[in-house]
Design a protein around this motif. Structure first.
Motif, PDB file in Angstrom:
ATOM      1  N   PHE A  24      30.696  81.744  20.351  1.00 38.21           N
ATOM      2  CA  PHE A  24      30.103  81.390  21.646  1.00 38.21           C
ATOM      3  C   PHE A  24      31.174  81.344  22.734  1.00 38.21           C
ATOM      4  O   PHE A  24      30.958  81.820  23.849  1.00 38.21           O
ATOM      5  CB  PHE A  24      29.390  80.034  21.536  1.00 38.21           C
ATOM      6  CG  PHE A  24      28.745  79.571  22.822  1.00 38.21           C
ATOM      7  CD1 PHE A  24      27.425  79.882  23.109  1.00 38.21           C
ATOM      8  CD2 PHE A  24      29.463  78.818  23.752  1.00 38.21           C
ATOM      9  CE1 PHE A  24      26.828  79.465  24.288  1.00 38.21           C
ATOM     10  CE2 PHE A  24      28.879  78.394  24.934  1.00 38.21           C
ATOM     11  CZ  PHE A  24      27.559  78.721  25.205  1.00 38.21           C
ATOM     12  N   LEU A  25      32.326  80.759  22.404  1.00 40.65           N
ATOM     13  CA  LEU A  25      33.418  80.686  23.377  1.00 40.65           C
ATOM     14  C   LEU A  25      33.864  82.085  23.785  1.00 40.65           C
ATOM     15  O   LEU A  25      34.065  82.369  24.977  1.00 40.65           O
ATOM     16  CB  LEU A  25      34.604  79.905  22.800  1.00 40.65           C
ATOM     17  CG  LEU A  25      34.364  78.460  22.370  1.00 40.65           C
ATOM     18  CD1 LEU A  25      35.656  77.840  21.859  1.00 40.65           C
ATOM     19  CD2 LEU A  25      33.793  77.626  23.516  1.00 40.65           C
ATOM     20  N   THR A  26      33.995  82.959  22.802  1.00 42.88           N
ATOM     21  CA  THR A  26      34.435  84.328  23.086  1.00 42.88           C
ATOM     22  C   THR A  26      33.417  85.059  23.951  1.00 42.88           C
ATOM     23  O   THR A  26      33.769  85.706  24.950  1.00 42.88           O
ATOM     24  CB  THR A  26      34.656  85.104  21.770  1.00 42.88           C
ATOM     25  OG1 THR A  26      35.607  84.388  20.971  1.00 42.88           O
ATOM     26  CG2 THR A  26      35.167  86.511  22.042  1.00 42.88           C
ATOM     27  N   GLU A  27      32.150  84.941  23.577  1.00 37.19           N
ATOM     28  CA  GLU A  27      31.080  85.633  24.311  1.00 37.19           C
ATOM     29  C   GLU A  27      30.994  85.174  25.761  1.00 37.19           C
ATOM     30  O   GLU A  27      30.658  85.952  26.655  1.00 37.19           O
ATOM     31  CB  GLU A  27      29.729  85.387  23.621  1.00 37.19           C
ATOM     32  CG  GLU A  27      29.584  86.081  22.274  1.00 37.19           C
ATOM     33  CD  GLU A  27      28.430  85.509  21.460  1.00 37.19           C
ATOM     34  OE1 GLU A  27      27.650  84.701  22.017  1.00 37.19           O
ATOM     35  OE2 GLU A  27      28.329  85.849  20.268  1.00 37.19           O
ATOM     36  N   ASN A  28      31.329  83.907  25.994  1.00 33.54           N
ATOM     37  CA  ASN A  28      31.196  83.360  27.345  1.00 33.54           C
ATOM     38  C   ASN A  28      32.537  83.231  28.075  1.00 33.54           C
ATOM     39  O   ASN A  28      32.618  82.568  29.111  1.00 33.54           O
ATOM     40  CB  ASN A  28      30.485  82.015  27.289  1.00 33.54           C
ATOM     41  CG  ASN A  28      29.011  82.161  26.956  1.00 33.54           C
ATOM     42  OD1 ASN A  28      28.205  82.458  27.827  1.00 33.54           O
ATOM     43  ND2 ASN A  28      28.672  81.968  25.690  1.00 33.54           N
ATOM     44  N   ARG A  29      33.580  83.858  27.513  1.00 33.38           N
ATOM     45  CA  ARG A  29      34.904  83.915  28.152  1.00 33.38           C
ATOM     46  C   ARG A  29      35.426  82.507  28.483  1.00 33.38           C
ATOM     47  O   ARG A  29      35.911  82.241  29.579  1.00 33.38           O
ATOM     48  CB  ARG A  29      34.879  84.781  29.419  1.00 33.38           C
ATOM     49  CG  ARG A  29      34.342  86.172  29.200  1.00 33.38           C
ATOM     50  CD  ARG A  29      34.485  87.071  30.411  1.00 33.38           C
ATOM     51  NE  ARG A  29      34.037  86.438  31.641  1.00 33.38           N
ATOM     52  CZ  ARG A  29      32.768  86.308  32.017  1.00 33.38           C
ATOM     53  NH1 ARG A  29      31.795  86.758  31.238  1.00 33.38           N
ATOM     54  NH2 ARG A  29      32.470  85.727  33.158  1.00 33.38           N
ATOM     55  N   ILE A  30      35.292  81.615  27.501  1.00 40.01           N
ATOM     56  CA  ILE A  30      35.769  80.239  27.650  1.00 40.01           C
ATOM     57  C   ILE A  30      37.092  80.105  26.911  1.00 40.01           C
ATOM     58  O   ILE A  30      37.186  80.471  25.736  1.00 40.01           O
ATOM     59  CB  ILE A  30      34.735  79.243  27.080  1.00 40.01           C
ATOM     60  CG1 ILE A  30      33.431  79.291  27.893  1.00 40.01           C
ATOM     61  CG2 ILE A  30      35.299  77.820  27.069  1.00 40.01           C
ATOM     62  CD1 ILE A  30      32.270  78.561  27.241  1.00 40.01           C
ATOM     63  N   ILE A  31      38.120  79.600  27.590  1.00 38.45           N
ATOM     64  CA  ILE A  31      39.427  79.416  26.961  1.00 38.45           C
ATOM     65  C   ILE A  31      39.364  78.180  26.067  1.00 38.45           C
ATOM     66  O   ILE A  31      39.151  77.066  26.542  1.00 38.45           O
ATOM     67  CB  ILE A  31      40.536  79.255  28.011  1.00 38.45           C
ATOM     68  CG1 ILE A  31      40.593  80.496  28.914  1.00 38.45           C
ATOM     69  CG2 ILE A  31      41.888  79.032  27.339  1.00 38.45           C
ATOM     70  CD1 ILE A  31      41.513  80.334  30.106  1.00 38.45           C
ATOM     71  N   LYS A  32      39.558  78.389  24.766  1.00 34.48           N
ATOM     72  CA  LYS A  32      39.421  77.301  23.808  1.00 34.48           C
ATOM     73  C   LYS A  32      40.487  76.233  24.038  1.00 34.48           C
ATOM     74  O   LYS A  32      41.655  76.515  24.239  1.00 34.48           O
ATOM     75  CB  LYS A  32      39.513  77.834  22.384  1.00 34.48           C
ATOM     76  CG  LYS A  32      39.278  76.759  21.322  1.00 34.48           C
ATOM     77  CD  LYS A  32      39.201  77.339  19.931  1.00 34.48           C
ATOM     78  CE  LYS A  32      38.956  76.244  18.895  1.00 34.48           C
ATOM     79  NZ  LYS A  32      38.778  76.768  17.543  1.00 34.48           N
ATOM     80  N   GLY A  33      40.056  74.970  24.012  1.00 30.61           N
ATOM     81  CA  GLY A  33      40.979  73.846  24.082  1.00 30.61           C
ATOM     82  C   GLY A  33      41.502  73.527  25.458  1.00 30.61           C
ATOM     83  O   GLY A  33      42.315  72.625  25.613  1.00 30.61           O
ATOM     84  N   ALA A  34      41.031  74.242  26.473  1.00 29.03           N
ATOM     85  CA  ALA A  34      41.552  74.037  27.831  1.00 29.03           C
ATOM     86  C   ALA A  34      40.471  73.462  28.738  1.00 29.03           C
ATOM     87  O   ALA A  34      39.298  73.399  28.385  1.00 29.03           O
ATOM     88  CB  ALA A  34      42.073  75.344  28.418  1.00 29.03           C
ATOM     89  N   MET A  35      40.895  73.023  29.913  1.00 25.06           N
ATOM     90  CA  MET A  35      39.958  72.617  30.951  1.00 25.06           C
ATOM     91  C   MET A  35      39.869  73.766  31.953  1.00 25.06           C
ATOM     92  O   MET A  35      40.837  74.109  32.610  1.00 25.06           O
ATOM     93  CB  MET A  35      40.438  71.336  31.643  1.00 25.06           C
ATOM     94  CG  MET A  35      39.354  70.645  32.487  1.00 25.06           C
ATOM     95  SD  MET A  35      39.016  71.414  34.079  1.00 25.06           S
ATOM     96  CE  MET A  35      40.422  70.831  35.015  1.00 25.06           C
ATOM     97  N   ASN A  36      38.692  74.402  31.996  1.00 27.70           N
ATOM     98  CA  ASN A  36      38.470  75.535  32.878  1.00 27.70           C
ATOM     99  C   ASN A  36      37.700  75.075  34.113  1.00 27.70           C
ATOM    100  O   ASN A  36      36.596  74.530  33.990  1.00 27.70           O
ATOM    101  CB  ASN A  36      37.657  76.616  32.153  1.00 27.70           C
ATOM    102  CG  ASN A  36      38.251  76.981  30.801  1.00 27.70           C
ATOM    103  OD1 ASN A  36      39.153  77.780  30.705  1.00 27.70           O
ATOM    104  ND2 ASN A  36      37.736  76.352  29.723  1.00 27.70           N
ATOM    105  N   LEU A  37      38.270  75.255  35.310  1.00 26.51           N
ATOM    106  CA  LEU A  37      37.556  74.913  36.538  1.00 26.51           C
ATOM    107  C   LEU A  37      36.561  76.019  36.856  1.00 26.51           C
ATOM    108  O   LEU A  37      36.906  77.201  36.847  1.00 26.51           O
ATOM    109  CB  LEU A  37      38.534  74.742  37.710  1.00 26.51           C
ATOM    110  CG  LEU A  37      39.375  73.463  37.723  1.00 26.51           C
ATOM    111  CD1 LEU A  37      40.352  73.500  38.889  1.00 26.51           C
ATOM    112  CD2 LEU A  37      38.495  72.228  37.807  1.00 26.51           C
TER     113      LEU A  37
END
Length: 330
Positions: A24-37
């Motif tokens: 899910f993180l990969t599909e939605n371009r979410i950086i794992k373990g980080a705080m994304n603004l």
């Protein structure tokens, strides 16, 4: 006589927490373990794709304020919400924890901040934060009596993004130091450190900040080194006290030539790392403002962090004072 033990300043955020897998993180371009603004549009998109979620008041420094109160300390909080549903949730929850929170809410837009937090099976959390009303916190929200009356003022590095908040923090620090108090900060996130490395170092080296909290990645990012030992020696020179957490390896606290190593507590199961650093700071600052040794401060921090990572959500559900009493720390 101090009015409060710890005054916390931070982004007032309601956490929306859901479990997901790494795909899910990969599909939605979410950086794992980080705080994304993120912006409002992406916030809506991610919210629409979330599974069943739990809403809980969060925000790094807000979690710390709640932790201090759970230990039985006197804590206060500056943070901006809007006069909306999530703002009411945040205000209710932090008051229910026993924290003094009197910042005037916004009327209208932007809405109260929210963070979509995705927790993977390994317990790692990936945060996607829409700051909303948070960015409106400014000098007008600084309550001089609280700033002067708290033994330690603590602010989160995340709050260094909005320009008005920087003014509020500097103003609060001025009140605190004029009253003979101390100021502390958490570096918050390696990406945050990358954005403001020079400014964070200046805050430390000019004495605006006395006590620094960081995890190992943040400390190494601050000094652009792969060596933890080198980062520790450099941060030792730049501030009065530094407490650096290392997950299951515990933490290392330095003050001048003094070095204190503290073990992490044993846990049954890692559920969610959200709030671990925030609660470590809560335990440490509760101990510090109570006149405890650095070793005891670290042990109180480890206890709080170890308990919060065994639950979903960043605010302690177990009374921390009772937990500390059970293991002989209070």
């Amino acid at each position: 006589m101090s009015q409060y033990d710890v005054l916390c300043i931070g982004n007032a955020i309601v956490d929306i927490i859901a479990q997901c897998d790494d795909a899910f993180l990969t599909e939605n371009r979410i950086i794992k373990g980080a705080m994304n603004l993120i912006d409002a549009e992406r916030a809506e998109l991610l919210y629409s794709r979330m599974g069943p979620a739990i809403e809980a008041s969060g925000g790094s420094a807000g979690n710390t304020a709640a932790g201090v109160a759970s230990f039985g300390g006197r804590s206060a909080y500056f943070g901006k919400v809007s006069r909306d549903h999530l703002g009411q949730i945040f205000t209710h929850d932090i008051h229910a924890q026993g924290v003094a929170f009197d910042t005037s809410p916004l009327t209208g837009t932007p809405p109260t901040a929210r963070s979509m937090i995705f927790v993977t099976p390994d317990g790692e959390r990936s945060m996607n934060t829409y700051l909303g009303a948070c960015v409106e916190l400014g000098p007008d929200d600084v309550e001089a009596d609280k700033a002067s009356g708290a033994k330690v003022t603590y602010f989160e590095g995340y709050l260094w993004d909005p320009p008005l908040a920087k003014e509020a923090i500097r103003l609060t620090a001025g009140h605190a130091h004029a009253a003979g108090r101390e100021v502390s900060m958490t570096l918050s996130d390696p990406f945050c450190v990358d954005r403001y490395r020079d400014e964070f170092l200046d805050l430390m080296r000019t004495g605006t900040v006395d006590i620094v909290f960081a995890n190992e990645s943040e400390a190494k990012s601050l000094y652009q080194t792969e060596s933890f030992e080198q980062a520790l020696e450099l941060i030792r020179k730049d501030c009065k006290i530094a407490a650096v957490t290392r997950s299951e390896l515990g933490s290392v606290i330095v003050r001048g030539d003094e070095t204190v190593t503290v073990d992490a507590i044993e846990i049954e199961k890692l559920v969610d790392t959200t709030g671990a650093g925030d609660l470590y700071a809560a335990g440490f600052l509760f101990g510090y403002t109570s006149g405890r040794s650095l070793a005891d401060c670290g042990k109180l921090g480890s206890l709080a962090a170890g308990l919060v990572i065994q639950q979903i959500g960043p605010r302690p559900r177990k009374n921390l004072r009772e937990a500390a009493e059970q293991v002989g720390l209070i």
